[in-house]
Design a protein around this motif. Structure first.
Motif, PDB file in Angstrom:
ATOM      1  N   ALA A   1       0.855  -1.191   0.000  1.00 27.39           N
ATOM      2  CA  ALA A   1       0.000   0.000   0.000  1.00 27.39           C
ATOM      3  C   ALA A   1       0.888   1.236   0.000  1.00 27.39           C
ATOM      4  O   ALA A   1       2.037   1.186   0.443  1.00 27.39           O
ATOM      5  N   VAL A   2       0.352   2.337  -0.521  1.00 23.53           N
ATOM      6  CA  VAL A   2       1.015   3.638  -0.464  1.00 23.53           C
ATOM      7  C   VAL A   2       0.024   4.634   0.117  1.00 23.53           C
ATOM      8  O   VAL A   2      -1.191   4.424   0.040  1.00 23.53           O
ATOM      9  N   TYR A   3       0.527   5.704   0.702  1.00 21.36           N
ATOM     10  CA  TYR A   3      -0.360   6.650   1.378  1.00 21.36           C
ATOM     11  C   TYR A   3       0.202   8.061   1.320  1.00 21.36           C
ATOM     12  O   TYR A   3       1.366   8.284   0.996  1.00 21.36           O
ATOM     13  N   ASN A   4      -0.640   9.001   1.667  1.00 20.33           N
ATOM     14  CA  ASN A   4      -0.270  10.397   1.887  1.00 20.33           C
ATOM     15  C   ASN A   4      -1.522  11.109   2.375  1.00 20.33           C
ATOM     16  O   ASN A   4      -2.539  10.471   2.649  1.00 20.33           O
ATOM     17  N   TYR A   5      -1.461  12.428   2.430  1.00 23.80           N
ATOM     18  CA  TYR A   5      -2.615  13.252   2.773  1.00 23.80           C
ATOM     19  C   TYR A   5      -2.962  14.095   1.559  1.00 23.80           C
ATOM     20  O   TYR A   5      -2.074  14.591   0.875  1.00 23.80           O
ATOM     21  N   VAL A   6      -4.253  14.241   1.289  1.00 20.28           N
ATOM     22  CA  VAL A   6      -4.730  15.055   0.177  1.00 20.28           C
ATOM     23  C   VAL A   6      -5.391  16.307   0.754  1.00 20.28           C
ATOM     24  O   VAL A   6      -6.104  16.245   1.760  1.00 20.28           O
ATOM     25  N   TRP A   7      -5.123  17.442   0.120  1.00 17.38           N
ATOM     26  CA  TRP A   7      -5.740  18.707   0.497  1.00 17.38           C
ATOM     27  C   TRP A   7      -7.199  18.647   0.076  1.00 17.38           C
ATOM     28  O   TRP A   7      -7.513  18.459  -1.102  1.00 17.38           O
ATOM     29  N   LEU A   8      -8.110  18.787   1.005  1.00 14.43           N
ATOM     30  CA  LEU A   8      -9.534  18.600   0.713  1.00 14.43           C
ATOM     31  C   LEU A   8     -10.120  19.667  -0.205  1.00 14.43           C
ATOM     32  O   LEU A   8     -11.174  19.453  -0.795  1.00 14.43           O
ATOM     33  N   ARG A   9      -9.456  20.789  -0.369  1.00 11.16           N
ATOM     34  CA  ARG A   9      -9.938  21.811  -1.299  1.00 11.16           C
ATOM     35  C   ARG A   9      -9.529  21.505  -2.745  1.00 11.16           C
ATOM     36  O   ARG A   9      -9.993  22.165  -3.666  1.00 11.16           O
ATOM     37  N   ASN A  10      -8.675  20.508  -2.931  1.00 17.36           N
ATOM     38  CA  ASN A  10      -8.290  20.080  -4.276  1.00 17.36           C
ATOM     39  C   ASN A  10      -9.282  18.997  -4.711  1.00 17.36           C
ATOM     40  O   ASN A  10      -9.003  17.799  -4.676  1.00 17.36           O
ATOM     41  N   LYS A  11     -10.461  19.439  -5.098  1.00 12.92           N
ATOM     42  CA  LYS A  11     -11.576  18.530  -5.412  1.00 12.92           C
ATOM     43  C   LYS A  11     -11.214  17.511  -6.488  1.00 12.92           C
ATOM     44  O   LYS A  11     -11.602  16.357  -6.422  1.00 12.92           O
ATOM     45  N   ARG A  12     -10.462  17.935  -7.486  1.00 15.28           N
ATOM     46  CA  ARG A  12     -10.084  17.017  -8.576  1.00 15.28           C
ATOM     47  C   ARG A  12      -9.236  15.871  -8.023  1.00 15.28           C
ATOM     48  O   ARG A  12      -9.428  14.725  -8.383  1.00 15.28           O
ATOM     49  N   HIS A  13      -8.289  16.179  -7.131  1.00 10.55           N
ATOM     50  CA  HIS A  13      -7.471  15.116  -6.545  1.00 10.55           C
ATOM     51  C   HIS A  13      -8.312  14.154  -5.720  1.00 10.55           C
ATOM     52  O   HIS A  13      -8.113  12.938  -5.782  1.00 10.55           O
ATOM     53  N   VAL A  14      -9.233  14.686  -4.942  1.00 11.82           N
ATOM     54  CA  VAL A  14     -10.085  13.836  -4.113  1.00 11.82           C
ATOM     55  C   VAL A  14     -10.918  12.906  -5.000  1.00 11.82           C
ATOM     56  O   VAL A  14     -10.981  11.692  -4.757  1.00 11.82           O
ATOM     57  N   GLN A  15     -11.525  13.443  -6.059  1.00  9.70           N
ATOM     58  CA  GLN A  15     -12.317  12.615  -6.986  1.00  9.70           C
ATOM     59  C   GLN A  15     -11.443  11.562  -7.651  1.00  9.70           C
ATOM     60  O   GLN A  15     -11.848  10.405  -7.799  1.00  9.70           O
ATOM     61  N   TRP A  16     -10.270  11.948  -8.061  1.00  7.18           N
ATOM     62  CA  TRP A  16      -9.344  11.055  -8.743  1.00  7.18           C
ATOM     63  C   TRP A  16      -8.919   9.919  -7.823  1.00  7.18           C
ATOM     64  O   TRP A  16      -8.892   8.759  -8.217  1.00  7.18           O
ATOM     65  N   LEU A  17      -8.592  10.240  -6.575  1.00  9.20           N
ATOM     66  CA  LEU A  17      -8.196   9.209  -5.615  1.00  9.20           C
ATOM     67  C   LEU A  17      -9.339   8.234  -5.358  1.00  9.20           C
ATOM     68  O   LEU A  17      -9.124   7.026  -5.248  1.00  9.20           O
TER      69      LEU A  17
ATOM     70  N   ILE B   1      -2.863  20.998   8.141  1.00  4.01           N
ATOM     71  CA  ILE B   1      -1.454  21.256   7.885  1.00  4.01           C
ATOM     72  C   ILE B   1      -1.367  22.703   7.431  1.00  4.01           C
ATOM     73  O   ILE B   1      -2.051  23.096   6.480  1.00  4.01           O
ATOM     74  N   ASN B   2      -0.585  23.494   8.128  1.00  4.06           N
ATOM     75  CA  ASN B   2      -0.473  24.929   7.829  1.00  4.06           C
ATOM     76  C   ASN B   2      -1.847  25.586   7.743  1.00  4.06           C
ATOM     77  O   ASN B   2      -2.101  26.417   6.866  1.00  4.06           O
ATOM     78  N   GLY B   3      -2.770  25.152   8.625  1.00  3.26           N
ATOM     79  CA  GLY B   3      -4.100  25.749   8.702  1.00  3.26           C
ATOM     80  C   GLY B   3      -5.089  25.284   7.650  1.00  3.26           C
ATOM     81  O   GLY B   3      -6.196  25.803   7.569  1.00  3.26           O
ATOM     82  N   GLU B   4      -4.716  24.302   6.828  1.00  2.00           N
ATOM     83  CA  GLU B   4      -5.581  23.828   5.747  1.00  2.00           C
ATOM     84  C   GLU B   4      -5.998  22.374   5.998  1.00  2.00           C
ATOM     85  O   GLU B   4      -5.228  21.582   6.542  1.00  2.00           O
ATOM     86  N   PRO B   5      -7.240  22.001   5.572  1.00  2.00           N
ATOM     87  CA  PRO B   5      -7.741  20.648   5.829  1.00  2.00           C
ATOM     88  C   PRO B   5      -7.168  19.602   4.867  1.00  2.00           C
ATOM     89  O   PRO B   5      -7.223  19.761   3.651  1.00  2.00           O
ATOM     90  N   PHE B   6      -6.634  18.530   5.439  1.00  2.00           N
ATOM     91  CA  PHE B   6      -6.099  17.404   4.686  1.00  2.00           C
ATOM     92  C   PHE B   6      -6.708  16.117   5.231  1.00  2.00           C
ATOM     93  O   PHE B   6      -7.124  16.061   6.389  1.00  2.00           O
ATOM     94  N   GLN B   7      -6.759  15.087   4.385  1.00  2.00           N
ATOM     95  CA  GLN B   7      -7.243  13.778   4.817  1.00  2.00           C
ATOM     96  C   GLN B   7      -6.294  12.708   4.295  1.00  2.00           C
ATOM     97  O   GLN B   7      -5.849  12.759   3.141  1.00  2.00           O
ATOM     98  N   LYS B   8      -6.020  11.745   5.148  1.00  2.00           N
ATOM     99  CA  LYS B   8      -5.126  10.653   4.767  1.00  2.00           C
ATOM    100  C   LYS B   8      -5.840   9.735   3.782  1.00  2.00           C
ATOM    101  O   LYS B   8      -7.032   9.457   3.915  1.00  2.00           O
ATOM    102  N   PHE B   9      -5.096   9.278   2.768  1.00  2.00           N
ATOM    103  CA  PHE B   9      -5.620   8.280   1.837  1.00  2.00           C
ATOM    104  C   PHE B   9      -4.605   7.159   1.711  1.00  2.00           C
ATOM    105  O   PHE B   9      -3.404   7.352   1.916  1.00  2.00           O
ATOM    106  N   THR B  10      -5.107   5.984   1.393  1.00  2.00           N
ATOM    107  CA  THR B  10      -4.254   4.825   1.170  1.00  2.00           C
ATOM    108  C   THR B  10      -4.699   4.141  -0.112  1.00  2.00           C
ATOM    109  O   THR B  10      -5.899   3.944  -0.331  1.00  2.00           O
TER     110      THR B  10
END
Length: 127
Positions: free
Chosen positions: A83-99, A112-121
């Motif tokens: 598995a691979v993982y990271n955090y995606v910036w939730l305001r980057n809607k295209r990345h969230v849809q793509w993931l 992170i730096n005041g912005e919402p992120f969510q872990k994905f795997t």
């Protein structure tokens, strides 16, 4: 680079992608179109199974072509890790849809730096 990707990199790292040391991009892969020679994405996989990707505006111009070629791109990366993982910036809607389209599983939220992120795997695809 897409504006959302530029901002995501900035919020996640605290630095501009353009100011990132080349050594940090070691072993990076580039997804490009063989016909037009246009770059769609650049990404890397750290030894700890941490994956990162930034996309260019080509993914917005030719989304179907991008989606068709990105699954093999990721499949290649996940072959050496279960598995691979990271955090995606939730305001980057295209990345969230793509993931989601790639089958990512989402878990922990954090700022992170005041912005919402969510872990994905992303898990290794079972053949």
């Amino acid at each position: 680079m897409r504006e959302e990707d530029r901002l995501e990199w900035y919020y996640a790292s605290g630095t501009s992608f353009g100011l990132t040391e080349v050594q940090e991009l070691f072993n990076a892969l580039c997804l490009y179109d063989d016909e037009t020679h246009r770059v769609y994405a650049i990404g890397g996989l750290e030894a700890s199974s941490l994956i990162w990707v930034v996309c260019t505006k080509e993914v917005d111009v030719h989304p179907i072509k991008f989606l068709r070629f990105c699954k093999p791109f990721f499949k290649q990366w996940v072959t050496t890790h279960s598995a691979v993982y990271n955090y995606v910036w939730l305001r980057n809607k295209r990345h969230v849809q793509w993931l989601k389209w790639l089958g990512a599983e989402f878990s922990d939220y954090k700022y992170i730096n005041g912005e919402p992120f969510q872990k994905f795997t992303l898990y290794k695809v079972k053949e």
